[in-house]
Design a protein around this motif. Structure first.
Motif, PDB file in Angstrom:
ATOM      1  N   UNK A 255      49.458  42.635  33.534  1.00 10.54           N
ATOM      2  CA  UNK A 255      49.889  43.291  34.871  1.00 10.54           C
ATOM      3  C   UNK A 255      49.190  44.673  35.325  1.00 10.54           C
ATOM      4  N   UNK A 256      48.978  45.326  34.108  1.00 10.24           N
ATOM      5  CA  UNK A 256      48.389  46.819  34.372  1.00 10.24           C
ATOM      6  C   UNK A 256      46.687  46.279  34.570  1.00 10.24           C
ATOM      7  N   UNK A 257      46.271  45.363  33.722  1.00 15.60           N
ATOM      8  CA  UNK A 257      44.974  45.229  33.842  1.00 15.60           C
ATOM      9  C   UNK A 257      44.485  44.528  35.228  1.00 15.60           C
ATOM     10  N   UNK A 258      45.557  43.707  36.075  1.00 18.42           N
ATOM     11  CA  UNK A 258      45.301  43.249  37.138  1.00 18.42           C
ATOM     12  C   UNK A 258      45.349  44.270  38.086  1.00 18.42           C
ATOM     13  N   UNK A 259      46.393  44.767  38.218  1.00 21.27           N
ATOM     14  CA  UNK A 259      46.322  46.283  39.100  1.00 21.27           C
ATOM     15  C   UNK A 259      44.963  46.931  39.087  1.00 21.27           C
ATOM     16  N   UNK A 284      34.407  38.205  27.654  1.00 22.90           N
ATOM     17  CA  UNK A 284      35.311  37.478  28.382  1.00 22.90           C
ATOM     18  C   UNK A 284      36.624  38.540  28.623  1.00 22.90           C
ATOM     19  N   UNK A 285      36.641  39.748  28.169  1.00 19.31           N
ATOM     20  CA  UNK A 285      38.084  40.395  28.459  1.00 19.31           C
ATOM     21  C   UNK A 285      38.003  40.692  30.086  1.00 19.31           C
ATOM     22  N   UNK A 286      39.109  40.740  30.486  1.00 21.76           N
ATOM     23  CA  UNK A 286      39.202  40.790  31.949  1.00 21.76           C
ATOM     24  C   UNK A 286      38.588  42.115  32.709  1.00 21.76           C
ATOM     25  N   UNK A 543      46.842  41.012  23.767  1.00 19.77           N
ATOM     26  CA  UNK A 543      46.922  42.543  23.323  1.00 19.77           C
ATOM     27  C   UNK A 543      45.360  42.731  23.930  1.00 19.77           C
ATOM     28  N   UNK A 544      45.542  43.320  25.075  1.00 16.56           N
ATOM     29  CA  UNK A 544      44.280  43.729  25.925  1.00 16.56           C
ATOM     30  C   UNK A 544      43.778  45.233  25.876  1.00 16.56           C
TER      31      UNK A 544
END
Length: 835
Positions: A255-259, A284-286, A543-544
């Motif tokens: 969610x943090x990454x998507x924000x 490939x990391x978002x 774990x991003x």
């Protein structure tokens, strides 16, 4: 810097002339005041302060500290430095000093027993004279513009915008206090927190006579703290820490990454890249995928995978961690911000380390440059910042000497083989053996910068830190090892290089590299997450986020800054980008404190050299590097010079001679400067950046065996010096019929001076003085010194030209004064004439 303007590129302001070498900053004076008027005014102001305090004291409960007294705010006259030694003695205790609107503002604690001391000094000023018939205490009293009773905000030394506007907002404060030996900080903090009804964080024991701890409270709760304790020094907002993100579940992390992705705007046409030469980047990391993909990745050997397994424990994800910082800076900041984030550069992933084992040290240069060359063959139009945070130890007796690795990088950067110059950003390496029982500043000087960071043409990055917040319950009672603004504990230096007299000053700059925590018994040091930098992990899911630190993190951050400059100025050379980063760098307040300590133990020259070899030119100011402003002007000349030549009648075996120098008549805002008050203190900075061709053979490094192909220097006209005398002072060919009698004008005001700015291929210095003096400093010369090109007649290197970037900036304290437009008009007129 809100007023963002493009730097001004100079063309047509220089002339070449035949050259033969001639090798044959004061503080403003405190202006006098009307003795009676000024002394009476300050006497009355201090009486008012005492009356206000006495009235308030009636409602103060029993203080916590044994010592009782009053905190006073001393406001200095504009442009005048307060005599701080007079404010920190038996009668007064200096708590902090900061600059506000070009005036120094000091907070001073006056013990109850000494409350009349200031009245006494003013009375002496009014009625007594010194032997030179000056008012007694004049330097102190005349430097003070006003005196006020200190309030909570006066202790704030952090960014002004971070001070809470809402008095009921609760957040974590850093509370800095002065302590004596054997001070029981635990009992003290608990007592203070109980009195303030605040929550206590983990205490942080500082060094020498200071300590810092955390309190969670509102401004309203802390308003009474000056009345309760007598050792308060300053207040700051505790820095955000990565733990909240690292402790989040995979779903929360996504969610943090998507924000962040929703706020991310990438320039799809970007042709600038940070090329990370490391263990490979997981594209490939978002958070990495928008700026990196499989086509932008390569490995030294085709059989090597582009990056390691997604399973963290089976792979070294150092490259992926570098990528997060190279894209966003500290990912922590990007996640907590709410505004759009613009990225104008791409990431390229070059794997130079094998999946298992290591490379032959003799091949590091070939692997590094060979991998870099793959990207240039694939996308020749892209401009790159090569980011290298992989280093190897150097023997104690070889410090500063070039190696095959560093020399190969120097050659690659110079463009000598293909006429294409490049920028490398390299980490200084990390001290892996920190001793908790030895001051890390002393350990820094013994920890030598690693190979290939001694490369002359590279930008070498050390680490400093502002991460001093420890709110990790697993490390309760552990304290930050380094103070805010100080060198990071694991950074390295070139202070102990054996061959430092032949080597460049390294590091060139420092960037955030995190801190270490020191155990309560001071026997153990750890690199906890809480004082590290948040970044991307090597995983594409789960774990991003991970943490990173030390000079690797600092190198990634600086690489990002370089890429931003490249994208902003497509026509700027790599030499110019490197120069701009150094040109904007400044020592922190803590670094200046270190310099002061060194001056008490060494000669001024040695103290400056130690600082240059410890923290370089300081911390990059990206806003200043990227833009000028009305009151902060940067001029840039990208030019070339032929350092050496041979007369036609010279025989083939004779050595070439020095050839030419270039004299710049700068477009100078002299009229504006002369209109400013005479005492206005201004700053001038000059940076000369160029690349050398290396000669790595170890044969004494003198004359024909010099490592550098050539050297360049700059000289600036003195205030009060004529142009003709200036030319004569540096060029023996400029002598007129009259015999040269020495340089005119005032040569002082430079931080380093001409004798120190001689190492390496990057020279930078700052001049501080009056606006009236600066109005005279409109002429600068760039001239050659020796190098191996001068002696290698067989290769005819003496015929080559040498590129350089000359950067000159003026910074005025008054943001309303417009020097930019004046200079821009002069430059525009010159361009019209040339056309």
């Amino acid at each position: 810097m809100v007023d963002r303007k493009q730097h001004i590129l100079l063309d047509g302001f220089s002339k070449n002339e035949d050259f033969r070498s001639r090798n044959t900053g004061r503080n403003p004076e405190v202006p006098e005041k009307d003795r009676l008027v000024h002394g009476t005014f300050l006497f009355g102001r201090y009486s008012t302060v005492l009356a206000e305090y006495d009235a308030r004291r009636q409602s103060i409960v029993e203080p916590i500290s044994e010592d009782v007294g009053i905190y006073v705010e001393i406001i200095g006259e504009q442009g005048i430095k307060l005599p701080l030694a007079s404010l920190d003695n038996r009668d007064f205790k200096l708590c902090s000093c900061k600059l506000e609107n070009n005036s120094e503002v000091a907070v001073v604690f006056v013990p109850e027993r000494s409350r009349e001391s200031f009245h006494r000094k003013i009375t002496q000023y009014l009625n007594e004279d010194t032997k030179s018939n000056k008012p007694k205490n004049r330097p102190l009293v005349d430097s003070i513009a006003d005196i006020r009773l200190a309030a909570l905000k006066d202790f704030w030394t952090d960014d002004e915008s971070l001070f809470p506007r809402d008095e009921n907002e609760i957040f974590w404060w850093e509370v800095w206090i002065k302590v004596k030996k054997d001070f029981d900080i635990g009992t003290f903090v608990q007592s203070l927190a109980h009195r303030l009804q605040a929550r206590v964080g983990n205490t942080s024991l500082g060094f020498f006579d200071s300590a810092v701890f955390l309190l969670e409270a509102s401004r309203a709760q802390l308003n009474s703290i000056p009345d309760l304790i007598s050792n308060l020094e300053e207040l700051r907002r505790a820095k955000e820490t990565p733990n909240v993100f690292l402790d989040s579940s995979p779903q929360d992390q996504m969610q943090w990454a998507n924000n962040l992705l929703e706020r991310l705007q990438v320039d799809q046409d970007a042709s600038v890249a940070v090329t990370i030469l490391d263990t490979g980047v997981n594209y490939y990391h978002p958070l990495i995928a928008p700026v990196c993909n499989e086509s932008q990745a390569s490995s030294w050997l085709p059989e090597w995978p582009h990056f390691g397994s997604h399973i963290k424990q089976n792979a070294d994800d150092h490259g992926s961690r570098q990528a997060g910082l190279a894209i966003f800076g500290d990912v922590q900041d990007a996640l907590v911000e709410n505004h759009k984030i613009f990225v104008c550069h791409k990431i390229e992933s070059g794997r130079i380390l094998p999946p298992r084992g290591g490379n032959d040290p003799e091949l590091y240069g070939a692997i590094t440059v060979g991998t870099a060359s793959m990207f240039e063959a694939e996308r020749p139009a892209w401009r790159r910042v090569y980011s290298l945070a992989v280093t190897a130890p150097i023997g104690d007796k070889e410090g500063g000497l070039p190696t095959s690795w560093s020399s190969e990088i120097d050659l690659f950067c110079s463009g000598m083989t293909d006429d294409y110059q490049r920028l490398f950003v390299i980490s200084a390496g990390n001290n892996r053996n920190l001793d908790p029982l030895v001051d890390y500043w002393d350990q820094l000087h013994l920890a030598q910068i690693e190979d290939p960071a001694q490369a002359w043409n590279a930008l070498t990055v050390g680490a400093f830190t502002e991460k001093t917040t420890n709110d990790d319950p697993d490390f309760a009672g552990w304290s930050p090892l380094a103070k805010s603004g100080d060198v990071a504990p694991a950074s390295r230096s070139s202070v102990d290089w054996r061959f430092r007299n032949q080597a460049a000053y390294k590091p060139d700059v420092v960037a955030e590299g995190g801190n270490r925590l020191l155990s309560p018994d001071r026997t153990e040091v750890t690199n906890a997450d809480v004082v590290s930098l948040l970044t991307t992990s090597g995983n594409a899911n789960g774990q991003l986020f991970e943490v990173t630190a030390d000079t690797s993190a600092a190198t990634a951050i600086t690489s990002r800054q370089a890429a931003i400059l490249m994208a902003t100025y497509p026509d700027f050379w790599p030499e110019t980008i490197r120069g701009l980063l150094v040109h904007s760098a400044q020592w922190t307040e803590r670094m200046w404190h270190r310099f002061g300590d060194l001056q008490r133990a060494h000669s001024p020259k040695r103290a400056k050299e130690i600082m240059l070899r410890s923290v370089g030119y300081g911390v990059v100011d990206l806003a200043r590097a990227q833009h000028s402003a009305k009151h902060a002007l940067t001029l840039i000349a990208q030019d070339s010079i032929q350092p050496f030549f041979k007369e036609q009648e010279d025989d083939l075996s004779s050595d070439p001679k020095l050839h030419e120098m270039q004299l710049y008549s700068l477009p100078w805002p002299s009229d504006v400067l002369l209109q400013l008050p005479a005492e206005t203190e201004v700053k001038l900075r000059v940076t000369l950046s160029y690349f050398i061709e290396p000669n790595p053979g170890r044969r004494g490094y003198r004359q024909r065996y010099s490592y550098q192909s050539h050297g360049l220097r700059f000289a600036m006209i003195h205030p009060g010096q004529s142009v003709e005398n200036f030319r004569q002072s540096i060029n023996a060919f400029a002598n007129s019929v009259d015999e040269y009698a020495g340089p005119e004008g005032d040569p002082d005001g430079w931080t380093f001076g001409p004798h120190l700015r001689t190492r390496g291929s990057l020279h930078s210095d700052v001049w501080t003085g009056s606006a009236a003096a600066l109005a005279d400093m409109h002429t600068i010369a760039v001239y050659p010194v020796g190098g191996w090109w001068k002696y290698r007649t067989a290769e005819e290197r003496w015929q080559k030209e040498a590129r350089y970037s000359l950067i000159v900036s003026i910074d005025l304290p008054d943001e309303s004064v417009d020097i930019y437009s004046v200079v821009q008009n002069i430059v525009s007129t010159q361009v019209d004439v040339l056309v």
